[in-house]
Design a protein around this motif. Structure first.
Motif, PDB file in Angstrom:
ATOM      1  N   LEU A  14       3.465  -6.119  11.995  1.00 16.08           N
ATOM      2  CA  LEU A  14       4.335  -5.484  11.005  1.00 16.08           C
ATOM      3  C   LEU A  14       5.549  -4.848  11.679  1.00 16.08           C
ATOM      4  O   LEU A  14       6.674  -4.954  11.189  1.00 16.08           O
ATOM      5  CB  LEU A  14       3.563  -4.421  10.208  1.00 16.08           C
ATOM      6  CG  LEU A  14       2.461  -4.919   9.286  1.00 16.08           C
ATOM      7  CD1 LEU A  14       1.720  -3.739   8.672  1.00 16.08           C
ATOM      8  CD2 LEU A  14       3.003  -5.854   8.227  1.00 16.08           C
ATOM      9  N   ALA A  28       3.535  -3.297   4.880  1.00 18.20           N
ATOM     10  CA  ALA A  28       2.103  -3.001   4.831  1.00 18.20           C
ATOM     11  C   ALA A  28       1.333  -4.281   4.519  1.00 18.20           C
ATOM     12  O   ALA A  28       1.847  -5.179   3.857  1.00 18.20           O
ATOM     13  CB  ALA A  28       1.808  -1.948   3.773  1.00 18.20           C
ATOM     14  N   VAL A  30      -2.110  -5.234   2.592  1.00 14.66           N
ATOM     15  CA  VAL A  30      -3.000  -4.618   1.619  1.00 14.66           C
ATOM     16  C   VAL A  30      -4.034  -5.646   1.174  1.00 14.66           C
ATOM     17  O   VAL A  30      -3.696  -6.813   0.963  1.00 14.66           O
ATOM     18  CB  VAL A  30      -2.165  -4.147   0.399  1.00 14.66           C
ATOM     19  CG1 VAL A  30      -3.046  -3.569  -0.677  1.00 14.66           C
ATOM     20  CG2 VAL A  30      -1.097  -3.154   0.837  1.00 14.66           C
ATOM     21  N   THR A  36      -5.393  -0.341   1.869  1.00 12.19           N
ATOM     22  CA  THR A  36      -4.476  -0.571   2.980  1.00 12.19           C
ATOM     23  C   THR A  36      -5.256  -1.060   4.192  1.00 12.19           C
ATOM     24  O   THR A  36      -6.223  -0.421   4.615  1.00 12.19           O
ATOM     25  CB  THR A  36      -3.719   0.719   3.351  1.00 12.19           C
ATOM     26  OG1 THR A  36      -3.019   1.180   2.206  1.00 12.19           O
ATOM     27  CG2 THR A  36      -2.741   0.475   4.483  1.00 12.19           C
ATOM     28  N   SER A  39      -0.378  -0.561   8.093  1.00 13.87           N
ATOM     29  CA  SER A  39       0.931  -0.254   7.531  1.00 13.87           C
ATOM     30  C   SER A  39       1.882   0.281   8.581  1.00 13.87           C
ATOM     31  O   SER A  39       1.467   0.781   9.619  1.00 13.87           O
ATOM     32  CB  SER A  39       0.808   0.753   6.383  1.00 13.87           C
ATOM     33  OG  SER A  39       0.456   2.027   6.877  1.00 13.87           O
ATOM     34  N   SER A  40       3.137   0.137   8.249  1.00 17.19           N
ATOM     35  CA  SER A  40       4.228   0.696   9.023  1.00 17.19           C
ATOM     36  C   SER A  40       5.193   1.269   7.984  1.00 17.19           C
ATOM     37  O   SER A  40       6.249   0.703   7.718  1.00 17.19           O
ATOM     38  CB  SER A  40       4.880  -0.395   9.880  1.00 17.19           C
ATOM     39  OG  SER A  40       5.926   0.146  10.644  1.00 17.19           O
ATOM     40  N   LEU A  41       4.742   2.357   7.356  1.00 16.29           N
ATOM     41  CA  LEU A  41       5.488   2.959   6.259  1.00 16.29           C
ATOM     42  C   LEU A  41       6.168   4.245   6.732  1.00 16.29           C
ATOM     43  O   LEU A  41       5.617   4.961   7.557  1.00 16.29           O
ATOM     44  CB  LEU A  41       4.552   3.284   5.087  1.00 16.29           C
ATOM     45  CG  LEU A  41       3.817   2.104   4.449  1.00 16.29           C
ATOM     46  CD1 LEU A  41       2.795   2.601   3.435  1.00 16.29           C
ATOM     47  CD2 LEU A  41       4.801   1.158   3.792  1.00 16.29           C
ATOM     48  N   GLU A  47       0.747   5.761   1.055  1.00 18.00           N
ATOM     49  CA  GLU A  47       0.075   4.513   1.401  1.00 18.00           C
ATOM     50  C   GLU A  47      -0.827   4.018   0.273  1.00 18.00           C
ATOM     51  O   GLU A  47      -0.816   2.839  -0.067  1.00 18.00           O
ATOM     52  CB  GLU A  47      -0.734   4.737   2.679  1.00 18.00           C
ATOM     53  CG  GLU A  47      -1.070   3.499   3.435  1.00 18.00           C
ATOM     54  CD  GLU A  47      -1.685   3.829   4.776  1.00 18.00           C
ATOM     55  OE1 GLU A  47      -2.910   4.078   4.815  1.00 18.00           O
ATOM     56  OE2 GLU A  47      -0.954   3.816   5.777  1.00 18.00           O
ATOM     57  N   SER A  51      -0.425   0.524  -1.825  1.00 17.91           N
ATOM     58  CA  SER A  51      -1.529  -0.436  -1.813  1.00 17.91           C
ATOM     59  C   SER A  51      -1.959  -0.837  -3.216  1.00 17.91           C
ATOM     60  O   SER A  51      -2.108  -2.024  -3.516  1.00 17.91           O
ATOM     61  CB  SER A  51      -2.729   0.147  -1.061  1.00 17.91           C
ATOM     62  OG  SER A  51      -2.387   0.401   0.268  1.00 17.91           O
ATOM     63  N   SER A  54       0.782  -2.856  -4.984  1.00 21.01           N
ATOM     64  CA  SER A  54       0.935  -4.179  -4.374  1.00 21.01           C
ATOM     65  C   SER A  54      -0.135  -5.142  -4.878  1.00 21.01           C
ATOM     66  O   SER A  54       0.157  -6.277  -5.248  1.00 21.01           O
ATOM     67  CB  SER A  54       0.858  -4.078  -2.849  1.00 21.01           C
ATOM     68  OG  SER A  54       1.926  -3.328  -2.341  1.00 21.01           O
TER      69      SER A  54
END
Length: 127
Positions: A14, A28, A30, A36, A39-41, A47, A51, A54
């Protein structure tokens, strides 16, 4: 230990997507049931909310594509005033969600996401 290694590999992929595509602000992976996986939020992005939404969007997109005779779903994207939310299936059990800036070149983003989703699926062992 193997689970942690897999999660680390997902996060690393990611981050590579974010570095190679400058307009990607967050990403992310999911599960289809809304959990999740990696992730790289950015700070301030929930999060759990990303998720759940999504998974719901992917499910709805797949249903629309199928019932309206459009074949297999490739991407679902939402264009907002401040950018895009783009989702792409990762195998049959997960979804790649990307938040991208308004000026992103969608064709390039879709290509990079396709490559990333193939790599992520391989990490998950679904392809």
């Amino acid at each position: 230990m193997a689970e942690r290694s897999r999660t680390e590999r997902l996060v690393r992929r990611l981050q590579e997507l974010q570095m190679s595509t400058p307009d990607v602000e967050a990403a992310a992976v999911v599960s289809v049931d809304g959990l999740t996986m990696a992730s790289s939020l950015p700070a301030g992005v929930e999060e759990d909310r990303v998720s759940a939404m999504s998974a719901a969007m992917l499910s709805l997109g797949e249903r629309i594509a199928s019932e309206l005779g459009r074949g297999m779903l490739n991407e679902v994207y939402v264009k907002g005033e401040h950018g895009y939310v783009v989702l792409r299936a990762v195998g049959e059990e997960a979804v790649l969600t990307v938040l991208a800036r308004q000026q992103t070149k969608l064709g390039l983003l879709f290509l990079d996401m396709r490559r990333a989703s193939e790599d992520l699926a391989a990490i998950l062992g679904t392809w």
